[in-house]
Design a protein around this motif. Structure first.
Motif, PDB file in Angstrom:
ATOM      1  N   GLY A 134      -6.859   9.592   7.350  1.00  7.09           N
ATOM      2  CA  GLY A 134      -8.094   8.921   6.924  1.00  7.09           C
ATOM      3  C   GLY A 134      -8.163   8.707   5.413  1.00  7.09           C
ATOM      4  O   GLY A 134      -9.161   8.214   4.902  1.00  7.09           O
ATOM      5  N   ARG A 135      -7.091   9.058   4.698  1.00  5.52           N
ATOM      6  CA  ARG A 135      -7.125   8.926   3.236  1.00  5.52           C
ATOM      7  C   ARG A 135      -7.147   7.449   2.826  1.00  5.52           C
ATOM      8  O   ARG A 135      -6.473   6.631   3.449  1.00  5.52           O
ATOM      9  CB  ARG A 135      -5.874   9.550   2.607  1.00  5.52           C
ATOM     10  CG  ARG A 135      -5.843  11.045   2.674  1.00  5.52           C
ATOM     11  CD  ARG A 135      -4.590  11.591   2.005  1.00  5.52           C
ATOM     12  NE  ARG A 135      -3.398  11.394   2.811  1.00  5.52           N
ATOM     13  CZ  ARG A 135      -2.181  11.785   2.444  1.00  5.52           C
ATOM     14  NH1 ARG A 135      -2.010  12.362   1.270  1.00  5.52           N
ATOM     15  NH2 ARG A 135      -1.143  11.598   3.220  1.00  5.52           N
ATOM     16  N   PRO A 136      -7.908   7.100   1.748  1.00  3.28           N
ATOM     17  CA  PRO A 136      -7.850   5.715   1.264  1.00  3.28           C
ATOM     18  C   PRO A 136      -6.433   5.429   0.779  1.00  3.28           C
ATOM     19  O   PRO A 136      -5.824   6.277   0.123  1.00  3.28           O
ATOM     20  CB  PRO A 136      -8.815   5.681   0.082  1.00  3.28           C
ATOM     21  CG  PRO A 136      -9.364   7.044  -0.080  1.00  3.28           C
ATOM     22  CD  PRO A 136      -8.783   7.955   0.950  1.00  3.28           C
ATOM     23  N   THR A 194       0.850  -1.201   0.000  1.00  9.53           N
ATOM     24  CA  THR A 194       0.000   0.000   0.000  1.00  9.53           C
ATOM     25  C   THR A 194       0.875   1.237   0.000  1.00  9.53           C
ATOM     26  O   THR A 194       2.048   1.191   0.372  1.00  9.53           O
ATOM     27  CB  THR A 194      -0.936   0.063   1.237  1.00  9.53           C
ATOM     28  OG1 THR A 194      -0.144   0.155   2.426  1.00  9.53           O
ATOM     29  CG2 THR A 194      -1.865  -1.116   1.329  1.00  9.53           C
ATOM     30  N   ARG A 195       0.266   2.329  -0.391  1.00 12.97           N
ATOM     31  CA  ARG A 195       0.981   3.615  -0.394  1.00 12.97           C
ATOM     32  C   ARG A 195      -0.049   4.728  -0.217  1.00 12.97           C
ATOM     33  O   ARG A 195      -1.140   4.650  -0.777  1.00 12.97           O
ATOM     34  CB  ARG A 195       1.712   3.740  -1.732  1.00 12.97           C
ATOM     35  CG  ARG A 195       2.231   5.109  -2.024  1.00 12.97           C
ATOM     36  CD  ARG A 195       3.308   5.220  -3.081  1.00 12.97           C
ATOM     37  NE  ARG A 195       4.094   6.378  -2.635  1.00 12.97           N
ATOM     38  CZ  ARG A 195       5.207   6.806  -3.144  1.00 12.97           C
ATOM     39  NH1 ARG A 195       5.747   6.189  -4.158  1.00 12.97           N
ATOM     40  NH2 ARG A 195       5.822   7.854  -2.649  1.00 12.97           N
ATOM     41  N   VAL A 196       0.297   5.751   0.567  1.00 13.16           N
ATOM     42  CA  VAL A 196      -0.565   6.940   0.702  1.00 13.16           C
ATOM     43  C   VAL A 196       0.184   8.099   0.051  1.00 13.16           C
ATOM     44  O   VAL A 196       1.398   8.176   0.151  1.00 13.16           O
ATOM     45  CB  VAL A 196      -0.817   7.307   2.174  1.00 13.16           C
ATOM     46  CG1 VAL A 196      -1.994   8.257   2.302  1.00 13.16           C
ATOM     47  CG2 VAL A 196      -1.039   6.093   3.028  1.00 13.16           C
ATOM     48  N   GLY A 197      -0.544   8.994  -0.579  1.00 14.74           N
ATOM     49  CA  GLY A 197       0.108  10.142  -1.210  1.00 14.74           C
ATOM     50  C   GLY A 197       0.530   9.807  -2.634  1.00 14.74           C
ATOM     51  O   GLY A 197       0.238   8.728  -3.162  1.00 14.74           O
ATOM     52  N   PHE A 204      -7.179   2.438   5.129  1.00 12.29           N
ATOM     53  CA  PHE A 204      -7.446   3.876   5.188  1.00 12.29           C
ATOM     54  C   PHE A 204      -6.478   4.471   6.197  1.00 12.29           C
ATOM     55  O   PHE A 204      -6.226   3.870   7.248  1.00 12.29           O
ATOM     56  CB  PHE A 204      -8.904   4.149   5.596  1.00 12.29           C
ATOM     57  CG  PHE A 204      -9.874   3.609   4.579  1.00 12.29           C
ATOM     58  CD1 PHE A 204     -10.252   4.387   3.494  1.00 12.29           C
ATOM     59  CD2 PHE A 204     -10.364   2.314   4.686  1.00 12.29           C
ATOM     60  CE1 PHE A 204     -11.118   3.871   2.528  1.00 12.29           C
ATOM     61  CE2 PHE A 204     -11.225   1.795   3.728  1.00 12.29           C
ATOM     62  CZ  PHE A 204     -11.608   2.580   2.645  1.00 12.29           C
ATOM     63  N   GLY A 205      -5.906   5.647   5.886  1.00 11.09           N
ATOM     64  CA  GLY A 205      -4.823   6.207   6.707  1.00 11.09           C
ATOM     65  C   GLY A 205      -5.204   6.453   8.158  1.00 11.09           C
ATOM     66  O   GLY A 205      -6.296   6.935   8.440  1.00 11.09           O
ATOM     67  N   LEU A 234      -9.055  -5.111  -2.291  1.00 11.31           N
ATOM     68  CA  LEU A 234      -7.926  -5.239  -1.356  1.00 11.31           C
ATOM     69  C   LEU A 234      -8.038  -4.169  -0.258  1.00 11.31           C
ATOM     70  O   LEU A 234      -7.805  -4.426   0.922  1.00 11.31           O
ATOM     71  CB  LEU A 234      -6.625  -5.066  -2.150  1.00 11.31           C
ATOM     72  CG  LEU A 234      -5.375  -5.824  -1.740  1.00 11.31           C
ATOM     73  CD1 LEU A 234      -5.635  -7.273  -1.402  1.00 11.31           C
ATOM     74  CD2 LEU A 234      -4.324  -5.738  -2.875  1.00 11.31           C
ATOM     75  N   ARG A 235      -8.423  -2.954  -0.649  1.00  7.49           N
ATOM     76  CA  ARG A 235      -8.564  -1.845   0.311  1.00  7.49           C
ATOM     77  C   ARG A 235      -9.647  -2.170   1.348  1.00  7.49           C
ATOM     78  O   ARG A 235      -9.475  -1.940   2.537  1.00  7.49           O
ATOM     79  CB  ARG A 235      -8.912  -0.551  -0.429  1.00  7.49           C
ATOM     80  CG  ARG A 235      -8.976   0.669   0.479  1.00  7.49           C
ATOM     81  CD  ARG A 235      -9.189   1.958  -0.302  1.00  7.49           C
ATOM     82  NE  ARG A 235      -8.266   2.077  -1.400  1.00  7.49           N
ATOM     83  CZ  ARG A 235      -8.583   1.949  -2.698  1.00  7.49           C
ATOM     84  NH1 ARG A 235      -9.845   1.741  -3.063  1.00  7.49           N
ATOM     85  NH2 ARG A 235      -7.677   2.043  -3.625  1.00  7.49           N
TER      86      ARG A 235
END
Ligand code: IMP
Length: 428
Positions: free
Chosen positions: A301-303, A270-273, A296-297, A289-290
């Motif tokens: 809270g970001r997916p 996974t990766r955020v941003g 979620f962060g 998968l999510r």
């Protein structure tokens, strides 16, 4: 017992908090050595979920001394908010130590982080907006504020004045925002001095003495290898050193005292941003998968962006950090898939690579080479020994181990502390 480094092998959110929590009572010190309240550790203890951002996850273990090392950037308002929230739930934060050399995140850097991202538009990094980047930039430019400055009002004022001389020009003339008053910043920071004073120490010295006494020190990274400012997917990285080298500079412990490097790696990725992510799945597969992994962060809270396991990324993390053990997390999330694709290399403009490309341009163009492993139908969350895992799940773990450059010592099968299969003792 020498020092142990615990870090993330991918782009963060691998489950480092749970790994620290499992080592729990066997640790004497847990040191956060980089980052700030951009981190998000979710730890489930006794059915209670704790989301920590700034505090080291060792704060939840009685007997452990949690330490905020010199490499961390500290937002004092968040520090005391988190302490108050934990104490309201009966967790004693009284042993927390904070390095006098850690840097402070002043309010103007939170503002600058957010307005800079807006200014960058489509070139934005996707930061957490907590002021992390501007604060590390100030540290390197030698205009930063340190914890120790809160105890010297005249030095603090001089430093804030010097920083705001430039920053107010930028805020007003480039970003069209209001100027920040020196008094506003100084008064806010001085307001924390009395409460902060008993926690502040020369933490490098204390840790050195603890190691001399034979105590066990865990150096716990925020973020992860692929977000490291030097070794990650620059510029889509955080602004600190999240790798094993950073554990030393960010804590004051020399490399010769580190005996183990444990990397936490998710059974997928996974990766955020923003930034490159070769195995990313867009569309229904990524959504599934999510949902299955509740991706979620913790901080924003970001997916999270989701994709398959990337073996070259794990191998790269093994190499950069000198990983001795992997903790493989969230294996249960992959249950029910007939076949599970895993990335073994990349295609870049007609060439096949089996290691991470050396340039970001190539990484942006990399297409994953996938091999499919057999899935399993069973719910594995009840597995507590290797033999409890279905053969296909065992083969998946063994295949990943083969590709990833170090042994997989622990396998996570659920969010709770006890939901793991231990193959090798991380402290043994
Ligand atoms: P910053 O750390 O707020 O400057 O954000 C820089 C990049 O690091 C962004 O892509 C963030 O989403 C990412 N990032 C920062 N902290 C974490 C974390 O704890 N987990 C995952 N990604 C993170």
């Amino acid at each position: 017992m020498p020092a142990i480094v615990l870090l993330g092998a991918q782009w963060g959110d691998e489950g480092k908090g749970k790994a620290t929590d499992q080592l729990g009572e066997r640790l004497d010190y847990v040191v956060k050595f980089n980052g700030g309240n951009n981190a998000g550790h979710t730890v489930v203890v006794g059915g209670e979920t704790y989301a920590l951002h700034l505090l080291p996850s060792g704060i939840l273990t009685p007997g452990v001394t949690p330490v905020i090392g010199n490499g961390v950037v500290v937002d004092l308002s968040v520090l005391f908010e988190e302490i108050d929230a934990l104490e309201a739930r009966g967790v004693d934060a009284g042993k927390l130590l904070v390095s006098s050399s850690a840097h402070l995140i002043p309010s103007y850097n939170r503002v600058l982080d957010r307005v800079t991202e807006r200014f960058l538009g489509s070139r934005k990094i996707g930061t957490t907006g907590r002021g992390i980047g501007p604060t590390y930039a100030d540290k390197m430019s030698r205009v930063g504020l340190r914890v120790e400055d809160v105890f010297d009002a005249s030095i603090l004022r001089q430093k804030v004045e010097a920083a705001l001389d430039l920053k107010n020009q930028v805020l007003v003339k480039v970003y069209n925002r209001r100027a920040v008053e020196v008094d506003e910043v100084v008064d806010e920071l001085l307001g924390y001095a009395d409460r902060l004073r008993p926690m502040v120490a020369d933490t490098g010295l204390l840790l050195h003495e603890a190691l001399d006494r034979g105590e066990t020190v865990l150096l716990e990274a925020g973020q992860a290898t692929m977000l490291d400012v030097d070794h990650g997917t620059y510029p889509f990285v955080t602004s600190s050193s999240a790798t094993a080298g950073g554990a030393c500079t960010g804590s004051g412990i020399p490399p010769t005292r580190v005996s183990r490097v444990v990397a936490v790696v998710k059974a997928y990725t996974t990766r955020v941003g923003e930034g490159p992510f070769p195995t990313e799945l867009s569309g229904p597969e990524g959504d599934a998968l999510r949902e299955a992994g509740a991706e979620f962060g913790t901080t924003t809270g970001r997916p999270r962006r989701c994709g398959w396991y990337d073996a070259p990324v794990a191998r790269y993390a093994a190499r950069v950090n000198g990983v001795t053990d992997f903790v493989l997390t969230k294996l249960d999330v992959l249950g029910g898939l007939e076949r599970i694709p895993v990335c073994t290399g990349y295609e870049v403009e007609g060439r096949t690579l089996d290691e991470l490309p050396a340039t970001q341009t190539d990484l942006h163009h990399a297409r994953p080479v996938l091999t499919e492993l057999e899935g399993w139908e069973e719910d594995i969350s009840g597995a507590r020994t290797w033999e409890d895992l279905p053969p296909a799940a065992q083969r998946y773990v063994e295949a990943l181990e083969e590709m990833s450059g170090a042994r997989i010592s622990v396998v996570g099968v659920g969010p709770g502390r006890e939901e793991s299969v231990v193959r090798h003792d991380l402290l043994g």
